[in-house]
Design a protein around this motif. Sequence first.
Motif, PDB file in Angstrom:
ATOM      1  N   GLY A 263      10.831 -18.802 -14.824  1.00 15.52           N
ATOM      2  CA  GLY A 263       9.683 -17.899 -14.805  1.00 15.52           C
ATOM      3  C   GLY A 263      10.039 -16.494 -15.226  1.00 15.52           C
ATOM      4  O   GLY A 263      11.108 -16.244 -15.787  1.00 15.52           O
ATOM      5  N   VAL A 264       9.137 -15.566 -14.958  1.00 20.69           N
ATOM      6  CA  VAL A 264       9.354 -14.155 -15.253  1.00 20.69           C
ATOM      7  C   VAL A 264       8.852 -13.334 -14.071  1.00 20.69           C
ATOM      8  O   VAL A 264       7.973 -13.761 -13.312  1.00 20.69           O
ATOM      9  CB  VAL A 264       8.624 -13.705 -16.541  1.00 20.69           C
ATOM     10  N   LEU A 265       9.421 -12.127 -13.952  1.00 15.03           N
ATOM     11  CA  LEU A 265       9.020 -11.186 -12.898  1.00 15.03           C
ATOM     12  C   LEU A 265       8.219 -10.064 -13.540  1.00 15.03           C
ATOM     13  O   LEU A 265       8.690  -9.410 -14.472  1.00 15.03           O
ATOM     14  CB  LEU A 265      10.254 -10.627 -12.194  1.00 15.03           C
ATOM     15  N   GLN A 266       6.999  -9.841 -13.053  1.00 16.56           N
ATOM     16  CA  GLN A 266       6.136  -8.803 -13.601  1.00 16.56           C
ATOM     17  C   GLN A 266       5.642  -7.913 -12.457  1.00 16.56           C
ATOM     18  O   GLN A 266       5.806  -8.251 -11.287  1.00 16.56           O
ATOM     19  CB  GLN A 266       4.937  -9.417 -14.340  1.00 16.56           C
ATOM     20  N   TYR A 267       5.029  -6.778 -12.835  1.00 11.46           N
ATOM     21  CA  TYR A 267       4.541  -5.868 -11.797  1.00 11.46           C
ATOM     22  C   TYR A 267       3.405  -5.015 -12.347  1.00 11.46           C
ATOM     23  O   TYR A 267       3.253  -4.839 -13.549  1.00 11.46           O
ATOM     24  CB  TYR A 267       5.665  -4.968 -11.281  1.00 11.46           C
ATOM     25  N   GLN A 268       2.611  -4.500 -11.420  1.00  5.09           N
ATOM     26  CA  GLN A 268       1.575  -3.502 -11.703  1.00  5.09           C
ATOM     27  C   GLN A 268       1.690  -2.417 -10.633  1.00  5.09           C
ATOM     28  O   GLN A 268       1.872  -2.737  -9.450  1.00  5.09           O
ATOM     29  CB  GLN A 268       0.173  -4.114 -11.672  1.00  5.09           C
TER      30      GLN A 268
ATOM     31  N   THR B 243       0.839  -1.204   0.000  1.00  5.53           N
ATOM     32  CA  THR B 243       0.000   0.000   0.000  1.00  5.53           C
ATOM     33  C   THR B 243       0.868   1.246   0.000  1.00  5.53           C
ATOM     34  O   THR B 243       0.516   2.253   0.617  1.00  5.53           O
ATOM     35  CB  THR B 243      -0.921   0.001   1.234  1.00  5.53           C
ATOM     36  N   GLY B 244       2.002   1.173  -0.683  1.00  3.27           N
ATOM     37  CA  GLY B 244       2.955   2.267  -0.674  1.00  3.27           C
ATOM     38  C   GLY B 244       2.650   3.356  -1.677  1.00  3.27           C
ATOM     39  O   GLY B 244       1.508   3.516  -2.146  1.00  3.27           O
ATOM     40  N   LYS B 245       3.707   4.096  -2.037  1.00  4.54           N
ATOM     41  CA  LYS B 245       3.550   5.286  -2.895  1.00  4.54           C
ATOM     42  C   LYS B 245       3.444   4.948  -4.371  1.00  4.54           C
ATOM     43  O   LYS B 245       3.166   5.821  -5.180  1.00  4.54           O
ATOM     44  CB  LYS B 245       4.750   6.224  -2.669  1.00  4.54           C
ATOM     45  N   GLY B 246       3.704   3.710  -4.754  1.00  4.88           N
ATOM     46  CA  GLY B 246       3.706   3.377  -6.170  1.00  4.88           C
ATOM     47  C   GLY B 246       5.019   3.788  -6.823  1.00  4.88           C
ATOM     48  O   GLY B 246       5.899   4.373  -6.199  1.00  4.88           O
ATOM     49  N   ILE B 247       5.137   3.481  -8.108  1.00  5.44           N
ATOM     50  CA  ILE B 247       6.371   3.762  -8.844  1.00  5.44           C
ATOM     51  C   ILE B 247       6.104   4.890  -9.835  1.00  5.44           C
ATOM     52  O   ILE B 247       5.245   4.750 -10.703  1.00  5.44           O
ATOM     53  CB  ILE B 247       6.855   2.504  -9.594  1.00  5.44           C
ATOM     54  N   PRO B 248       6.816   6.013  -9.752  1.00  3.68           N
ATOM     55  CA  PRO B 248       6.621   7.112 -10.710  1.00  3.68           C
ATOM     56  C   PRO B 248       6.980   6.667 -12.131  1.00  3.68           C
ATOM     57  O   PRO B 248       7.830   5.787 -12.316  1.00  3.68           O
ATOM     58  CB  PRO B 248       7.578   8.202 -10.205  1.00  3.68           C
ATOM     59  N   PRO B 249       6.358   7.281 -13.137  1.00  5.96           N
ATOM     60  CA  PRO B 249       6.634   6.882 -14.523  1.00  5.96           C
ATOM     61  C   PRO B 249       8.096   6.998 -14.919  1.00  5.96           C
ATOM     62  O   PRO B 249       8.610   6.150 -15.657  1.00  5.96           O
ATOM     63  CB  PRO B 249       5.753   7.835 -15.341  1.00  5.96           C
ATOM     64  N   ASP B 250       8.803   8.039 -14.450  1.00  7.38           N
ATOM     65  CA  ASP B 250      10.199   8.192 -14.845  1.00  7.38           C
ATOM     66  C   ASP B 250      11.075   7.099 -14.240  1.00  7.38           C
ATOM     67  O   ASP B 250      12.055   6.659 -14.859  1.00  7.38           O
ATOM     68  CB  ASP B 250      10.719   9.575 -14.434  1.00  7.38           C
ATOM     69  N   VAL B 251      10.720   6.618 -13.050  1.00 11.97           N
ATOM     70  CA  VAL B 251      11.452   5.507 -12.436  1.00 11.97           C
ATOM     71  C   VAL B 251      11.052   4.187 -13.074  1.00 11.97           C
ATOM     72  O   VAL B 251      11.883   3.286 -13.257  1.00 11.97           O
ATOM     73  CB  VAL B 251      11.196   5.478 -10.913  1.00 11.97           C
ATOM     74  N   GLU B 252       9.786   4.075 -13.447  1.00 17.35           N
ATOM     75  CA  GLU B 252       9.277   2.827 -14.026  1.00 17.35           C
ATOM     76  C   GLU B 252      10.021   2.448 -15.300  1.00 17.35           C
ATOM     77  O   GLU B 252      10.237   1.271 -15.578  1.00 17.35           O
ATOM     78  CB  GLU B 252       7.780   2.988 -14.298  1.00 17.35           C
ATOM     79  N   LYS B 253      10.429   3.453 -16.093  1.00 18.85           N
ATOM     80  CA  LYS B 253      11.120   3.173 -17.350  1.00 18.85           C
ATOM     81  C   LYS B 253      12.448   2.462 -17.124  1.00 18.85           C
ATOM     82  O   LYS B 253      12.911   1.714 -17.983  1.00 18.85           O
ATOM     83  CB  LYS B 253      11.353   4.483 -18.120  1.00 18.85           C
ATOM     84  N   ARG B 254      13.092   2.717 -15.989  1.00 22.13           N
ATOM     85  CA  ARG B 254      14.423   2.162 -15.722  1.00 22.13           C
ATOM     86  C   ARG B 254      14.412   1.202 -14.538  1.00 22.13           C
ATOM     87  O   ARG B 254      15.453   0.961 -13.920  1.00 22.13           O
ATOM     88  CB  ARG B 254      15.404   3.305 -15.461  1.00 22.13           C
ATOM     89  N   LEU B 255      13.261   0.638 -14.240  1.00 21.17           N
ATOM     90  CA  LEU B 255      13.089  -0.128 -13.014  1.00 21.17           C
ATOM     91  C   LEU B 255      14.055  -1.309 -12.931  1.00 21.17           C
ATOM     92  O   LEU B 255      14.607  -1.602 -11.865  1.00 21.17           O
ATOM     93  CB  LEU B 255      11.645  -0.622 -12.920  1.00 21.17           C
ATOM     94  N   PHE B 256      14.274  -2.007 -14.052  1.00 25.20           N
ATOM     95  CA  PHE B 256      15.113  -3.205 -14.039  1.00 25.20           C
ATOM     96  C   PHE B 256      16.523  -2.936 -14.572  1.00 25.20           C
ATOM     97  O   PHE B 256      17.274  -3.880 -14.811  1.00 25.20           O
ATOM     98  CB  PHE B 256      14.451  -4.313 -14.861  1.00 25.20           C
ATOM     99  N   ASP B 257      16.864  -1.662 -14.787  1.00 20.98           N
ATOM    100  CA  ASP B 257      18.223  -1.351 -15.252  1.00 20.98           C
ATOM    101  C   ASP B 257      19.222  -1.583 -14.128  1.00 20.98           C
ATOM    102  O   ASP B 257      19.017  -1.111 -12.995  1.00 20.98           O
ATOM    103  CB  ASP B 257      18.317   0.115 -15.706  1.00 20.98           C
TER     104      ASP B 257
END
Length: 346
Positions: A325-330, A285-299
């Motif tokens: 498997g694979v790691l996914q997120y929403q 139930t946190g703050k979520g991931i901002p779009p600019d961070v989301e683009k580089r999340l797995f870098d």
Amino acid sequence: RVILDQINTAYDDYLAAARQIHARIGSVPELSARLSEFAGFEKESQHILNLAFKLASAHRESMDAFLRRSNKSLNLLRVLLSASLLLLLTAGGGLAVVVYRGMIAPLQVRLVESQQLIERQEKLASLGMLAAGVAHEIRNPLTALKAWLFIQQKHLQPGTTEYEDAQVIGKEITRLERIVRDFLLFARPSEPEFEVVPCDQPLREVQTLLGPQLEKTGIRLALDECPPLRIRIDPQQMKQVLINLVQNAADSIGQNGTITLRARDGTKRLSDRLTDVAILEVADTGKGIPPDVEKRLFDPFFTTKESGTGLGLSIAARIVEKNGGVLQYQTQVNHGTTFGIVLPRA
């Protein structure tokens, strides 16, 4: 045809008048024919001439009517050809759109995804080699420093400034060792030792391990009831991935929130084929991931934490891939994030 019939009839009259004059001149050669005797012949001749002009006029009117009909037919044909061409182009365009959407567009998407995957793998390989080299060169001096510090601490009295400084140095050496360990794990992740276990086993172990610690900051680590699914994994590696995801969720919450562990079944595409899977989820139930961070999340080496290495999610993703498997997120800003570990069912 009517005028031609009239000309034939008039020609008979004209020929009879001509023969009559010829006969009269022939019977009385010494006499000249009077002009009045030529009146009938002249009349028949004029009549034939008038019929000839009338025939020419009728022929011209007929040709004009034929040309009008021909032009009308040509205009109609032109319209039909234009409409047919337009329909053909429309049908061809529609077929092209269908072919593009059905075949070419998916191929382009897969090509772009493949190129991105290749670029990412090349980047990971280069970074892995660099990380392995740097970590190897740093590990030996750290080991020597830690050994000398251990020896020197024996000669220091607890409570003195020197002893406290030695403890600070020891903590920093331990932190550097952890960073070096992460680098080596990123560069050369160990091969998994597979076991078939219930899908809730790693979730329960992580709840038991981290639950009491998170309660100190007001974060509740809950475990939902899980379906009776079995998965083939390396339990220790999967527990490491779940610990990393739970710690990230706790960092996102800060204080007073909930992290939910759960498992569910589903069908996902793994290795280019549909597979029955079990999905282990970590929802916060946190703050979520901002779009600019989301683009580089797995870098690799990208982090928003002051003391982070930026390798946590990269290592987690590689471990999950090694387990098949694979790691996914929403995520949704200000509403929380859910990470899902998609694994094939045993």
